[in-house]
Write an enzyme that holds these catalytic residues in place. Structure first.
Site, PDB file in Angstrom:
ATOM      1  N   LYS A 254      39.725  14.709  13.411  1.00  0.00           N
ATOM      2  CA  LYS A 254      38.677  15.554  12.825  1.00  0.00           C
ATOM      3  C   LYS A 254      38.912  17.044  13.084  1.00  0.00           C
ATOM      4  CE  LYS A 254      34.679  12.627  12.279  1.00  0.00           C
ATOM      5  NZ  LYS A 254      34.573  11.629  13.378  1.00  0.00           N
ATOM      6  N   ARG A 255      39.514  17.316  14.224  1.00  0.00           N
ATOM      7  CA  ARG A 255      39.779  18.707  14.573  1.00  0.00           C
ATOM      8  C   ARG A 255      40.529  19.461  13.482  1.00  0.00           C
ATOM      9  NH1 ARG A 255      43.688  19.250  17.780  1.00  0.00           N
ATOM     10  NH2 ARG A 255      44.222  17.056  17.874  1.00  0.00           N
TER      11      ARG A 255
END
Ligand code: GLU
Length: 490
Positions: A254-255
Site C-alpha cells: 500500500k505504501r
C-alpha cells in the site's frame, strides 16, 4: 532484455484464478488473473474462477463482490464458476477419505506444542525443522487420547526419501527433496481442509491443466502435487510468476500508492492502460514494444516469455501508458470514458445531468492535456461553477496592473465586437489584437484566461471562451476589468 523464448502452452488450457476473498483485488492478484485469462483466450481454453474462502474468519462477501467488480472492469470474464471452496466441503471430505483409504494420510495426535518442540529440537540440531507425527500409536493410546477429548489432525505421509521435480514454465526444473518437507496437515481436527488440500483437490477435480500463480506459492507446489498423485491424478503444469516490487525495489504494498484495481480505476486510469501495464509486469513480447491493445495481448501473450526476475510496478509508467491510451481514443470514445468516470465520481450529482452536454463538448479542449480522467475537474471544472478566482493566479495579474488592464481591456473590446461567437472568430480576433499590441502570446492571453477561468491551470483561452459562451465570458472579463481599474493608480 526480453527473456529467452522457452516452452509454451499450445493446447487449449483449463486455467483458474483462485483468489482468497480476504481483501481488495490488488495489482498482484489482478496480474495473476490476467495471465491466466490470456492463456485461456490465447489457447482457446477455459478460464475458471474459484474463491478460496476456507478461511471463514477472514473471507468476506464484500471482498468477493469487489473481486467480481474489479475483474469485470478489467474485462476478465470467466467461463466457469465462481466456485466457492466453502461450498465444497463434501468434495474435500471424500478426498480425505480416499487419502486415508490409500494410506496417504494419517491421524496425528500430537498437540501443537509437541510439534513446536520437535521443530525447535530439529533447529537446535541444525536439521530442517520438519515435523512428522507418530504413526504407531497403540489402540490404548488412541482410546486414551479420545477419552481426553483430543482430536487428531490429518497429516500427509511424506516419504522422506522422495523428491518432487517441478518442470516450471518460468523457473525451469525445480527439485524439492522431501526430507525438507514436513508431514503437512491436510485436514484440521474439525475436519476442515487446509489450503494445500483444498487447492490440490480442486485443481484435480476441476481438470486444471495449467496453474499460473505467484512465486510465493512455489513451496506449496510439491505438497499439492503429492496430494494429487496420491488421489491417482496427474498434477497440472505450473508457471510461477515473479514477485512484484515497488519502484524502491521493495515488495509492492500500500505504501507505493494505489494498488487495488478499483483504486486505479478511481484514480482515473482506463481499463486498457491498466491491462497493458499489468501484462508488462513480468512479461514482455520483445525488447521494445510497450503498448498493446487487449486483442494484441491475447494474440501475443505466451508463458515462455514470462521473466524470472521480479517485476517493478511504477505508477509513473502507468501514467505514461494511460496518457498514450487516452490519446488513441477518438472524441466520442474519450467522452464516453470520461462521462462514465465522472458519473461514478458523483460529478453529475454535483452539477446536474444537463452538464453532460458541456462535458462532451469540452473533450477536444481537454483531451491532449490529460493523463488521467481524474484531472478533468482541475482543467475544466471552472466551466460548471461560478467564478472562483484562485488568489495566487489573481496576484499574477495584479503584479502588472497596467499590462493586465491593457490586455483584458483590448481583448474584451475585440470580443464584444464579434459578430459571431465561434472558436475561429474568437481566435482570429485575439490573434489580431496580439499582433497590434506586439506583445508575446502568453503575456497577452494569460490575464484573459485567468479572468475567465479563475486559474492558471485550465483549457486554452480560445476553447475556453467558446465553451463558456458569449454572455458569461464577457461578464467575467468585465468583472476583471473593473477590479483592475480600481487598482489602477497611475
Ligand atoms: N488462494 C491463493 C492466493 O490467493 C491462490 C493460490 C493458487 O493460485 O493456487 O494466493
Amino acid at each position: 532484455m526480453a527473456p529467452p523464448q522457452r516452452r509454451n502452452i499450445t493446447t487449449p488450457a483449463r486455467v483458474r484464478f483462485a483468489p482468497s476473498p480476504t481483501g481488495l483485488l490488488h495489482v498482484g492478484g489482478a496480474r495473476t488473473a490476467l495471465f491466466n485469462w490470456l492463456v485461456a483466450r490465447n489457447t482457446g481454453g477455459t478460464f475458471v474462477l474459484r474463491l478460496e474462502d476456507t478461511d471463514r474468519e477472514r473471507s468476506t462477501s464484500e471482498s468477493e463482490q469487489q473481486i467480481y467488480r474489479a475483474m469485470e472492469w478489467l474485462g476478465l470474464d470467466w467461463d466457469e464458476g465462481p466456485y466457492r471452496q466453502s461450498e465444497r466441503g463434501e468434495v474435500y471430505d471424500e478426498a480425505v477419505a480416499a487419502l486415508r483409504a490409500a494410506g496417504a494420510v494419517y491421524a496425528s495426535w500430537e498437540t501443537e506444542e509437541e510439534m513446536d518442540a520437535q521443530r525447535a529440537a530439529a533447529r537446535a540440531d541444525k536439521r530442517a525443522p520438519v515435523v512428522r507425527g507418530r504413526r504407531d500409536w497403540s489402540d490404548e493410546d488412541v482410546a486414551r487420547f479420545e477419552a481426553e477429548g483430543r482430536r487428531p489432525v490429518w497429516r500427509f505421509a511424506v516419504d522422506p526419501e522422495g523428491r518432487t521435480v517441478i518442470d516450471d514454465y518460468v523457473r525451469g526444473e525445480v527439485t524439492f527433496e522431501h526430507s525438507a518437507i514436513e508431514d503437512f496437515v491436510v485436514a484440521r481436527s474439525d475436519l476442515t481442509p487446509t489450503y494445500n488440500l483444498a487447492a490440490a483437490v480442486d485443481d484435480h477435480a476441476m481438470g486444471i491443466t495449467h496453474a499460473l500463480r505467484g512465486e510465493d506459492h512455489l513451496s506449496n507446489t510439491p505438497k499439492q502435487m503429492m496430494v494429487i498423485r496420491a488421489l491417482g491424478g496427474t498434477p497440472p503444469e505450473y508457471a510461477h510468476i515473479p514477485l512484484i516490487l515497488g519502484p524502491d525495489k521493495k515488495r509492492l504494498s500500500k505504501r507505493h500508492g494505489a494498488a487495488s484495481v478499483e483504486e486505479l480505476r478511481d484514480a482515473g486510469y482506463v481499463r486498457d492502460a491498466v491491462v497493458n501495464a499489468l501484462a508488462l509486469l513480468g512479461w514482455s513480447y520483445d525488447d521494445k514494444t510497450t503498448r498493446f491493445t487487449v486483442e494484441e495481448l491475447i494474440e501475443k501473450f505466451s508463458v515462455g516469455r514470462i521473466s524470472r526476475s521480479p517485476a517493478v510496478f511504477d505508477l509513473k509508467k502507468l501514467d505514461h501508458i494511460n496518457g498514450r491510451v487516452l490519446r488513441t481514443l477518438n472524441d466520442q470514445q474519450f467522452a464516453d470514458a470520461l462521462v462514465e468516470w465522472l458519473r461514478r465520481d458523483g460529478f453529475f450529482t454535483r452539477h446536474g445531468d444537463e452538464a453532460e452536454d458541456l462535458v462532451r463538448r469540452s473533450v477536444p479542449a481537454v483531451k491532449r492535456k490529460m493523463t488521467r480522467l481524474n484531472e478533468y475537474e482541475t482543467l475544466a471544472g471552472w466551466l460548471f461553477t461560478d467564478l472562483q478566482m484562485d488568489p495566487e493566479a489573481w496576484q499574477g495579474i495584479e503584479a502588472d496592473v497596467k499590462l493586465s488592464l491593457q490586455c483584458v481591456g483590448t481583448g474584451l473590446g475585440r470580443l464584444e465586437a464579434l459578430p459571431e461567437w465561434t472558436q475561429p472568430e474568437i481566435k482570429h480576433a485575439l490573434q489580431d489584437q496580439l499582433h497590434i499590441l506586439g506583445s508575446n502570446a502568453r503575456e497577452f492571453l494569460e490575464p484573459l484566461r485567468i479572468s475567465l477561468t479563475g486559474s492558471t491551470i485550465s483549457t486554452g483561452i480560445y476553447e475556453s471562451l467558446d465553451l463558456m459562451g458569449r454572455e458569461e465570458s464577457l461578464r467575467r472579463l468585465r468583472l476583471a476589468l473593473s477590479r483592475l481599474a480600481e487598482l489602477w493608480d497611475p
